[in-house]
Scaffold this motif. Structure first.
Motif, PDB file in Angstrom:
ATOM      1  N   ARG A  36       0.807  -1.221   0.000  1.00  0.00           N
ATOM      2  CA  ARG A  36       0.000   0.000   0.000  1.00  0.00           C
ATOM      3  C   ARG A  36       0.839   1.268   0.000  1.00  0.00           C
ATOM      4  N   THR A  37       1.924   1.228   0.749  1.00  0.00           N
ATOM      5  CA  THR A  37       2.801   2.401   0.822  1.00  0.00           C
ATOM      6  C   THR A  37       3.377   2.721  -0.551  1.00  0.00           C
ATOM      7  N   THR A  38       3.763   1.689  -1.268  1.00  0.00           N
ATOM      8  CA  THR A  38       4.313   1.888  -2.614  1.00  0.00           C
ATOM      9  C   THR A  38       3.274   2.529  -3.522  1.00  0.00           C
ATOM     10  N   LEU A  39       2.043   2.043  -3.429  1.00  0.00           N
ATOM     11  CA  LEU A  39       0.980   2.587  -4.272  1.00  0.00           C
ATOM     12  C   LEU A  39       0.716   4.051  -3.927  1.00  0.00           C
ATOM     13  N   TYR A  40       0.656   4.321  -2.626  1.00  0.00           N
ATOM     14  CA  TYR A  40       0.427   5.683  -2.171  1.00  0.00           C
ATOM     15  C   TYR A  40       1.527   6.607  -2.671  1.00  0.00           C
ATOM     16  N   ARG A  41       2.780   6.154  -2.528  1.00  0.00           N
ATOM     17  CA  ARG A  41       3.908   6.976  -2.970  1.00  0.00           C
ATOM     18  C   ARG A  41       3.918   7.158  -4.472  1.00  0.00           C
ATOM     19  N   THR A  42       3.509   6.139  -5.179  1.00  0.00           N
ATOM     20  CA  THR A  42       3.449   6.237  -6.643  1.00  0.00           C
ATOM     21  C   THR A  42       2.477   7.341  -7.052  1.00  0.00           C
ATOM     22  N   LEU A  43       1.303   7.342  -6.429  1.00  0.00           N
ATOM     23  CA  LEU A  43       0.313   8.374  -6.748  1.00  0.00           C
ATOM     24  C   LEU A  43       0.815   9.759  -6.371  1.00  0.00           C
ATOM     25  N   LYS A  44       1.441   9.850  -5.193  1.00  0.00           N
ATOM     26  CA  LYS A  44       1.974  11.141  -4.744  1.00  0.00           C
ATOM     27  C   LYS A  44       3.023  11.666  -5.718  1.00  0.00           C
ATOM     28  N   ARG A  45       3.868  10.752  -6.147  1.00  0.00           N
ATOM     29  CA  ARG A  45       4.949  11.120  -7.065  1.00  0.00           C
ATOM     30  C   ARG A  45       4.365  11.560  -8.414  1.00  0.00           C
ATOM     31  N   PHE A  46       3.364  10.841  -8.880  1.00  0.00           N
ATOM     32  CA  PHE A  46       2.678  11.208 -10.122  1.00  0.00           C
ATOM     33  C   PHE A  46       2.084  12.610  -9.984  1.00  0.00           C
ATOM     34  N   GLU A  47       1.547  12.867  -8.806  1.00  0.00           N
ATOM     35  CA  GLU A  47       0.918  14.159  -8.574  1.00  0.00           C
ATOM     36  C   GLU A  47       1.959  15.284  -8.572  1.00  0.00           C
ATOM     37  N   GLU A  48       3.068  15.040  -7.870  1.00  0.00           N
ATOM     38  CA  GLU A  48       4.154  16.030  -7.821  1.00  0.00           C
ATOM     39  C   GLU A  48       4.677  16.378  -9.195  1.00  0.00           C
ATOM     40  N   LYS A  49       4.748  15.352 -10.033  1.00  0.00           N
ATOM     41  CA  LYS A  49       5.326  15.541 -11.359  1.00  0.00           C
ATOM     42  C   LYS A  49       4.294  15.959 -12.400  1.00  0.00           C
ATOM     43  N   GLY A  50       3.081  16.169 -11.943  1.00  0.00           N
ATOM     44  CA  GLY A  50       2.052  16.640 -12.859  1.00  0.00           C
ATOM     45  C   GLY A  50       1.532  15.596 -13.828  1.00  0.00           C
ATOM     46  N   ILE A  51       1.615  14.335 -13.427  1.00  0.00           N
ATOM     47  CA  ILE A  51       1.082  13.265 -14.275  1.00  0.00           C
ATOM     48  C   ILE A  51      -0.396  13.040 -13.960  1.00  0.00           C
ATOM     49  N   VAL A  52      -0.714  13.118 -12.666  1.00  0.00           N
ATOM     50  CA  VAL A  52      -2.119  13.048 -12.276  1.00  0.00           C
ATOM     51  C   VAL A  52      -2.456  14.304 -11.474  1.00  0.00           C
ATOM     52  N   HIS A  53      -3.724  14.600 -11.354  1.00  0.00           N
ATOM     53  CA  HIS A  53      -4.129  15.666 -10.456  1.00  0.00           C
ATOM     54  C   HIS A  53      -5.187  15.123  -9.515  1.00  0.00           C
ATOM     55  N   GLN A  54      -5.203  15.718  -8.338  1.00  0.00           N
ATOM     56  CA  GLN A  54      -6.146  15.268  -7.336  1.00  0.00           C
ATOM     57  C   GLN A  54      -7.428  16.074  -7.467  1.00  0.00           C
ATOM     58  N   ILE A  55      -8.543  15.404  -7.314  1.00  0.00           N
ATOM     59  CA  ILE A  55      -9.828  16.077  -7.407  1.00  0.00           C
ATOM     60  C   ILE A  55     -10.568  15.906  -6.094  1.00  0.00           C
ATOM     61  N   ASN A  56     -11.011  17.013  -5.559  1.00  0.00           N
ATOM     62  CA  ASN A  56     -11.788  16.972  -4.337  1.00  0.00           C
ATOM     63  C   ASN A  56     -13.257  17.107  -4.736  1.00  0.00           C
ATOM     64  N   ASP A  57     -13.980  16.014  -4.692  1.00  0.00           N
ATOM     65  CA  ASP A  57     -15.357  16.062  -5.197  1.00  0.00           C
ATOM     66  C   ASP A  57     -16.392  16.181  -4.089  1.00  0.00           C
ATOM     67  N   GLY A  58     -15.927  16.502  -2.889  1.00  0.00           N
ATOM     68  CA  GLY A  58     -16.865  16.720  -1.798  1.00  0.00           C
ATOM     69  C   GLY A  58     -17.283  15.447  -1.097  1.00  0.00           C
ATOM     70  N   THR A  59     -16.790  14.288  -1.546  1.00  0.00           N
ATOM     71  CA  THR A  59     -17.139  13.037  -0.888  1.00  0.00           C
ATOM     72  C   THR A  59     -16.193  12.768   0.270  1.00  0.00           C
ATOM     73  N   GLY A  60     -15.123  13.574   0.369  1.00  0.00           N
ATOM     74  CA  GLY A  60     -14.151  13.365   1.430  1.00  0.00           C
ATOM     75  C   GLY A  60     -13.069  12.383   1.018  1.00  0.00           C
ATOM     76  N   ILE A  61     -13.243  11.764  -0.134  1.00  0.00           N
ATOM     77  CA  ILE A  61     -12.235  10.829  -0.638  1.00  0.00           C
ATOM     78  C   ILE A  61     -11.595  11.444  -1.876  1.00  0.00           C
ATOM     79  N   PRO A  62     -10.311  11.799  -1.788  1.00  0.00           N
ATOM     80  CA  PRO A  62      -9.677  12.393  -2.966  1.00  0.00           C
ATOM     81  C   PRO A  62      -9.601  11.405  -4.128  1.00  0.00           C
ATOM     82  N   LYS A  63      -9.849  11.907  -5.315  1.00  0.00           N
ATOM     83  CA  LYS A  63      -9.772  11.057  -6.503  1.00  0.00           C
ATOM     84  C   LYS A  63      -8.652  11.567  -7.393  1.00  0.00           C
ATOM     85  N   TYR A  64      -8.161  10.704  -8.224  1.00  0.00           N
ATOM     86  CA  TYR A  64      -7.064  11.069  -9.111  1.00  0.00           C
ATOM     87  C   TYR A  64      -7.451  10.827 -10.566  1.00  0.00           C
ATOM     88  N   ALA A  65      -6.966  11.701 -11.424  1.00  0.00           N
ATOM     89  CA  ALA A  65      -7.153  11.517 -12.854  1.00  0.00           C
ATOM     90  C   ALA A  65      -5.884  11.970 -13.559  1.00  0.00           C
TER      91      ALA A  65
END
Ligand SMILES: [Zn+2]
Ligand SMILES: [Zn+2]
Length: 137
Positions: free
Chosen positions: A47-76
């Motif tokens: 799980r940590t690897t997956l979390y870090r992968t997403l974070k790294r993607f986000e830092e590098k502008g590969i994915v962006h986080q979307i706050n849709d009001g459900t309280g659970i951040p989504k990525y695209a």
């Protein structure tokens, strides 16, 4: 369309097998995806690897986080062809209250807004809630 490996490399990410798989999984989605959904797809991965992968993607502008009001951040995925070098994600997001899906409306840019003097925007998060085209059929 460039291949995943090249895509990651161009964004300054070393394309490990795991990162390639995660990227491709997000790419296959028709709507934004939560970390939990990524975790359950790669249930045998750390799980940590997956979390870090997403974070790294986000830092590098590969994915962006979307706050849709459900309280659970989504990525695209980000579609860089449409933007300049400096990453910004100024398109609308839509959250369907029926199917619960959150999608990027990349063709629909956030309209220019004016702020009071000495207010400097860093990020604009614009979300529209309602019923999506699939649920309205
Ligand atoms: Zn829907
Ligand atoms: Zn988006």
């Amino acid at each position: 369309m460039k291949n995943t490996e090249e895509q990651l490399q161009n964004s300054g990410i070393r394309p490990t097998a795991m990162r390639i798989l995660v990227y491709q999984f997000i790419e296959e989605q028709t709507s934004a995806i939560s970390l939990t959904a990524v975790e359950s797809h790669f249930e045998r991965s750390d799980r940590t690897t997956l979390y870090r992968t997403l974070k790294r993607f986000e830092e590098k502008g590969i994915v962006h986080q979307i706050n849709d009001g459900t309280g659970i951040p989504k990525y695209a995925l980000c579609h860089h062809e449409l933007h300049n070098k400096k990453h910004n994600d100024l398109h609308l997001h839509f959250h369907c209250t029926v199917c619960g899906e959150t999608v990027c409306l990349t063709e629909h840019q956030i309209p220019q807004i004016t702020l009071p003097i000495n207010y400097h925007p860093e990020d604009i998060n614009m979300l529209v809630k309602g019923t999506c085209n699939k649920c309205n059929l």
